[in-house]
Design a protein around this motif. Structure first.
Motif, PDB file in Angstrom:
ATOM      1  N   ARG A 135      33.536  52.721   7.058  1.00 48.61           N
ATOM      2  CA  ARG A 135      32.554  51.776   7.579  1.00 48.61           C
ATOM      3  C   ARG A 135      33.058  50.389   7.223  1.00 48.61           C
ATOM      4  O   ARG A 135      33.270  50.073   6.060  1.00 48.61           O
ATOM      5  N   SER A 195      25.323  58.616   5.808  1.00 52.03           N
ATOM      6  CA  SER A 195      26.464  58.021   6.511  1.00 52.03           C
ATOM      7  C   SER A 195      27.467  59.094   6.938  1.00 52.03           C
ATOM      8  O   SER A 195      27.758  60.018   6.177  1.00 52.03           O
ATOM      9  N   TYR A 206      33.108  53.046   2.333  1.00 50.93           N
ATOM     10  CA  TYR A 206      32.508  51.788   2.735  1.00 50.93           C
ATOM     11  C   TYR A 206      33.434  50.666   2.282  1.00 50.93           C
ATOM     12  O   TYR A 206      33.753  50.568   1.089  1.00 50.93           O
ATOM     13  N   ASP A 264      25.152  52.605  11.259  1.00 48.41           N
ATOM     14  CA  ASP A 264      25.601  52.315   9.894  1.00 48.41           C
ATOM     15  C   ASP A 264      26.104  50.871   9.786  1.00 48.41           C
ATOM     16  O   ASP A 264      25.720  50.124   8.875  1.00 48.41           O
TER      17      ASP A 264
END
Length: 295
Positions: free
Chosen positions: A3, A87, A92, A123
């Motif tokens: 992400r 997620s 991340y 997300d």
């Protein structure tokens, strides 16, 4: 699949060095001690120029040597959810370093059949979880390869669902190696937020807002999920993380009942983005606090 840090460069600096320096400064200025019995924090999720100094009062409480898993509960601002979502990504990204998602815990949560997977687009659009990530990275940088995160997007839960998710998370709250980060701002006041509650006996508008927020904060400190629900029903205070907060309150209540553990919540800082003096003004409130297990 990662992400990306979609709000870097706008809500906070995309430069790792600049961001680290800002976070370091706020943490140094926060006059509060590390807490070894820390189980959860409430931290705001606005742009750091507004709330960075406030959030430091929550993150400075973290003892990085003791934490292995960090659950991040953030409200959904962009998609309607009746439950909670996890997620689909593996890491991340932050300008400091990437945070690894705990796939084992994600699987455990999915096995309850109470969690769905959000899309990567959802997300990356959501800021409530992302705004906690640089602070988590900074607070945990001394052990950056030795902890994982569990991001949870919290939807518009009814009272029974808040209790249900509180029960699910209570077993994780009991583990001293786990930390819950509850992402929430407090009152959003003004015409643009469609909320203009004002009690003139409290003084100016900003003083009325503070009194309303602090009434809710006192209820959170009492760890009473039913009273908090009634407060929200009565005043409709626009606390955007009310559902994550309620899940935390229910988790603490369940943990106390099942083990007799003694929890204490305390707020350490409160700020407003603007001092509202007339009906044309607007502001958002920020608060930082921590949940500690007493031994």
């Amino acid at each position: 699949m990662n992400r990306r840090a979609s709000h870097a460069g706008s809500w906070y600096s995309s430069s790792g060095r600049s961001l680290s320096n800002s976070l370091e400064g706020w943490l140094q200025d926060a006059n509060i001690e590390i807490e070894s019995g820390l189980r959860a924090i409430i931290s705001p999720h606005a742009g750091y120029s507004y709330c960075g100094s406030c959030a430091a009062y929550a993150y400075k409480r973290i003892d990085a040597q003791k934490i292995k898993k960090i659950f991040i509960l953030g409200p959904s601002h962009h998609v309607y959810l009746k439950g909670c979502a996890l997620s689909p990504t593996t890491f991340y990204e932050t300008p400091l370093y990437n945070l690894k998602i705990d796939q084992e815990i994600n699987c455990e949560l999915q096995q309850t059949e109470k969690f769905q997977l959000m899309s990567r687009e959802t997300d990356e659009a959501e800021h409530s979880i992302e705004m906690q990530l640089p602070y988590i990275a900074k607070a945990m940088e001394s052990v950056k390869d030795n902890f994982t995160i569990i991001p949870v997007l919290v939807g518009s839960l009814d009272q029974q669902s808040e209790k249900l998710y509180g029960k699910i998370f209570s077993k994780y709250l009991l583990d001293p190696e786990n930390l819950f980060v509850i992402s929430s701002d407090f009152c959003h006041w003004g015409e643009r937020f469609n909320y203009m509650h004002y009690e003139s006996d409290k003084g100016e508008i900003y003083q009325s807002i503070e009194a309303l927020d602090k009434q809710g904060m006192q209820i959170i400190e009492s760890l009473d999920p039913v009273n908090f629900y009634q407060y929200l029903k009565t005043y409709r205070n626009t606390i955007c993380g009310r559902h994550p907060i309620s899940v935390m309150l229910n988790a603490a209540s369940e943990a106390q009942k099942s083990t007799g553990a003694d929890y204490e919540f305390q707020f350490h800082d409160y700020k407003q983005s603007n001092r509202c003096m007339n009906e044309g003004d607007s502001s958002v409130s920020y608060a930082a606090g921590s949940l500690v297990v007493k031994t």
